[in-house]
Design a protein around this motif. Sequence first.
Motif, PDB file in Angstrom:
ATOM      1  N   PHE A  65       1.257  -1.354   0.327  1.00 21.91           N
ATOM      2  CA  PHE A  65       0.281   0.138  -0.379  1.00 21.91           C
ATOM      3  C   PHE A  65       0.934   1.226  -0.081  1.00 21.91           C
ATOM      4  O   PHE A  65       2.296   1.150   0.319  1.00 21.91           O
ATOM      5  N   ASP A  66       0.412   2.598  -0.705  1.00 26.62           N
ATOM      6  CA  ASP A  66       0.661   3.814  -0.510  1.00 26.62           C
ATOM      7  C   ASP A  66       1.585   4.130   1.053  1.00 26.62           C
ATOM      8  O   ASP A  66       0.546   4.848   1.573  1.00 26.62           O
ATOM      9  N   ARG A  67       2.636   4.366   1.530  1.00 28.60           N
ATOM     10  CA  ARG A  67       2.369   4.344   2.847  1.00 28.60           C
ATOM     11  C   ARG A  67       2.482   6.302   3.299  1.00 28.60           C
ATOM     12  O   ARG A  67       2.510   6.654   4.012  1.00 28.60           O
ATOM     13  N   SER A  68       2.670   6.941   1.865  1.00 34.63           N
ATOM     14  CA  SER A  68       2.866   7.898   2.347  1.00 34.63           C
ATOM     15  C   SER A  68       1.647   8.560   2.067  1.00 34.63           C
ATOM     16  O   SER A  68       1.467  10.224   2.343  1.00 34.63           O
ATOM     17  N   VAL A  69       0.450   8.236   1.583  1.00 33.75           N
ATOM     18  CA  VAL A  69      -0.547   8.824   1.286  1.00 33.75           C
ATOM     19  C   VAL A  69      -1.664   8.327   2.788  1.00 33.75           C
ATOM     20  O   VAL A  69      -3.065   8.865   3.397  1.00 33.75           O
TER      21      VAL A  69
ATOM     22  N   VAL B 145     -13.670   9.755  -0.338  1.00 41.22           N
ATOM     23  CA  VAL B 145     -13.595   8.506  -0.328  1.00 41.22           C
ATOM     24  C   VAL B 145     -11.742   8.021  -0.851  1.00 41.22           C
ATOM     25  O   VAL B 145     -10.720   8.526  -1.595  1.00 41.22           O
ATOM     26  N   VAL B 146     -11.648   6.954   0.327  1.00 47.86           N
ATOM     27  CA  VAL B 146     -10.092   6.295   0.475  1.00 47.86           C
ATOM     28  C   VAL B 146     -10.412   4.876   0.116  1.00 47.86           C
ATOM     29  O   VAL B 146     -11.135   4.475   1.067  1.00 47.86           O
ATOM     30  N   LEU B 147      -9.979   4.647  -1.334  1.00 45.53           N
ATOM     31  CA  LEU B 147      -9.920   2.809  -1.474  1.00 45.53           C
ATOM     32  C   LEU B 147      -8.438   2.291  -1.165  1.00 45.53           C
ATOM     33  O   LEU B 147      -7.664   2.500  -0.971  1.00 45.53           O
ATOM     34  N   ALA B 148      -9.572   1.350  -0.007  1.00 47.46           N
ATOM     35  CA  ALA B 148      -8.431   0.521   0.135  1.00 47.46           C
ATOM     36  C   ALA B 148      -8.393  -1.108  -0.868  1.00 47.46           C
ATOM     37  O   ALA B 148      -9.308  -2.122  -0.129  1.00 47.46           O
ATOM     38  N   GLY B 149      -7.916  -1.123  -1.106  1.00 47.44           N
ATOM     39  CA  GLY B 149      -8.286  -2.825  -2.393  1.00 47.44           C
ATOM     40  C   GLY B 149      -9.048  -2.825  -3.186  1.00 47.44           C
ATOM     41  O   GLY B 149      -9.315  -3.458  -3.448  1.00 47.44           O
ATOM     42  N   ALA B 150     -10.073  -1.393  -3.732  1.00 48.05           N
ATOM     43  CA  ALA B 150     -10.748  -1.724  -3.593  1.00 48.05           C
ATOM     44  C   ALA B 150     -10.658  -0.865  -5.413  1.00 48.05           C
ATOM     45  O   ALA B 150     -10.267  -0.106  -4.966  1.00 48.05           O
TER      46      ALA B 150
ATOM     47  N   LEU C 223      -8.971   9.074  -3.011  1.00 47.33           N
ATOM     48  CA  LEU C 223      -7.183   8.650  -2.503  1.00 47.33           C
ATOM     49  C   LEU C 223      -7.289   7.499  -2.420  1.00 47.33           C
ATOM     50  O   LEU C 223      -8.384   6.444  -2.137  1.00 47.33           O
ATOM     51  N   THR C 224      -6.577   6.455  -3.505  1.00 42.54           N
ATOM     52  CA  THR C 224      -6.427   5.629  -3.541  1.00 42.54           C
ATOM     53  C   THR C 224      -5.221   5.074  -2.355  1.00 42.54           C
ATOM     54  O   THR C 224      -4.189   5.599  -2.441  1.00 42.54           O
ATOM     55  N   LEU C 225      -5.686   3.849  -1.729  1.00 44.71           N
ATOM     56  CA  LEU C 225      -4.591   3.812  -0.797  1.00 44.71           C
ATOM     57  C   LEU C 225      -4.052   2.376  -0.769  1.00 44.71           C
ATOM     58  O   LEU C 225      -2.657   2.644  -0.704  1.00 44.71           O
TER      59      LEU C 225
ATOM     60  N   ASP D 219      -2.030  -5.882   0.070  1.00 41.85           N
ATOM     61  CA  ASP D 219      -2.491  -6.829   1.157  1.00 41.85           C
ATOM     62  C   ASP D 219      -2.962  -5.517   1.747  1.00 41.85           C
ATOM     63  O   ASP D 219      -2.949  -4.565   2.804  1.00 41.85           O
ATOM     64  N   LEU D 220      -4.491  -6.219   1.776  1.00 42.16           N
ATOM     65  CA  LEU D 220      -5.490  -5.047   2.213  1.00 42.16           C
ATOM     66  C   LEU D 220      -5.393  -4.702   3.945  1.00 42.16           C
ATOM     67  O   LEU D 220      -5.636  -3.402   4.611  1.00 42.16           O
ATOM     68  N   GLU D 221      -5.298  -5.973   4.247  1.00 34.45           N
ATOM     69  CA  GLU D 221      -5.482  -5.739   6.166  1.00 34.45           C
ATOM     70  C   GLU D 221      -3.459  -4.985   6.499  1.00 34.45           C
ATOM     71  O   GLU D 221      -3.906  -4.541   7.854  1.00 34.45           O
ATOM     72  N   THR D 222      -2.790  -4.664   6.062  1.00 34.10           N
ATOM     73  CA  THR D 222      -1.743  -4.443   5.856  1.00 34.10           C
ATOM     74  C   THR D 222      -2.080  -3.286   5.995  1.00 34.10           C
ATOM     75  O   THR D 222      -1.698  -1.847   6.875  1.00 34.10           O
TER      76      THR D 222
END
Length: 515
Positions: free
Chosen positions: A184-188, A268-273, A297-299, A305-308
């Motif tokens: 995932f993008d840690r910067s966001v 919206v924050v997209l996590a795996g979506a 915003l895409t996370l 890994d969604l959970e992480t």
Amino acid sequence: MARTGADLLVETLVDNGIDTCFANPGTTEMHLLTAMTRNKALAMHLCLFEGVATGAADGYARMSGKPAATLLHLGPGLANGVANLHNAKKADTPVFNVIGEHAIDHIRHNAPLTSDIEGIARPVSRYVETARSADGIGDLAATMLADMAGPEGGIGTLVAPNDVVWSETAASAIRKNSLPRPEFDRSVVGKAIETLRQGETSALVIGAPFISARSPYLADAISRATGCTVLAEAAVARMQRGGGAPALERIPFHVDLAVKRLQDIRSVVLAGARDPVAFFAYPGRPSRLLPEGAEVLTLSAPRADLETALEAIASELGVTAGEPHVVEKPALPAAGAITPENLGRLLANRLPDNAIVVDESITSGVHLYPMCAAAGAHDWLTNRGGSIGYSLPVAIGCAVACPDRKVITLTGDGSAFYTLQALWTMARSRLDILVIIMANRSYRILNNEMSNIGAGAPDADSVPMISLTDPEPDWVSLAKGHGVEAKRVETTDQFASAFAAFASVRGPRLIEAVL
């Protein structure tokens, strides 16, 4: 016996983690079939239709986390399996297809079954290769499998000419390591938290091929800390849920309901979506479901890994995942006719713990997903590709991957007809699957879609083309003809009795629930 290209291919598959193959072979696959059945590290399952084989490979990978192989006959065999490969592609499921081909010199004669196999494969495959030598077929397979497990994922299709697989070889099987999946993008993370703190007008939308059991707890903790709305995509390849976990509301399938649900969302924050869109274009309705101007915003990407990713947000907020809580199950229905709501109440109360539910229901299944959130812990699989005939084959793959778990398949009678040959493989392989046919005697979804898309209301001329009457299907006879015990039920009491009897024993069973 001489060692051939077919042997090298099978050794390479096994050495690179392939332990299961769903097959519908023909003449050009006989050397491959011999090599596969000779290698006892590879379990083989015969499917009577290629769409069953490809769907079963999809289900196996969803539950095992690793690809299965298919063995299919030339271009027409691959074409028969394309619909469920489309579904697997949309679900980000890895499937490794081995497609037999004419001997290389024979192709120029344009024999009846000659076709453009690579051309058929490309729309549903990220990787397509044709082997040119017995010595090289192993390296091709190993490279493809490594790439499939890497950051891009996808489906691999290896075309295996007959003379390549029958030729002798001394080459050794090799194993290749894949590149890591994307993070995932840690910067966001900070920006994501700022976005979610806007409260109910912000949404955390989660998806990905696999929503783990811990993910709903993390999403719930994030929601409580920020006030944001949490939604799941309309269809998720595999979700662990139930057992006291926070329920995940899905974005509705129907465009009007989806637009209404999202109308107040501003960020919206997209996590795996993915950015939610309508299944189809409809006159006067938007294709993109979020309101115009909504910030996105895409996370994390779907294969990350969604959970992480959720754990990182929760950690930054200083919150932790909660504990399971008691969820009140919906009241059992009164005695009477089986309705979609009554079916949801029954399943929520009777679903076996640790079950795997393969859901191919829309109109008759509207209550199933939300009500079964109150059931014990289970996995829920849905069709991300939309090509019907997915659930019966996928159930086969789930049962092969998880032989100690009960698989419950929910499907309409119209959808089930597309791949009813799957019943035979369930019986042949003695798989622990309970199929529930929701028999409304029509392609009910099209009754609604006809008016939604502006084509008018169903009338005397169009209804016969979307109904399953005259004659009505007899699913009990169809099931028994494939070797599966079955029972037709018309009331809630009859359903409860049949479900209790069939769910308590191992092996394939079918309930035709007349709605």
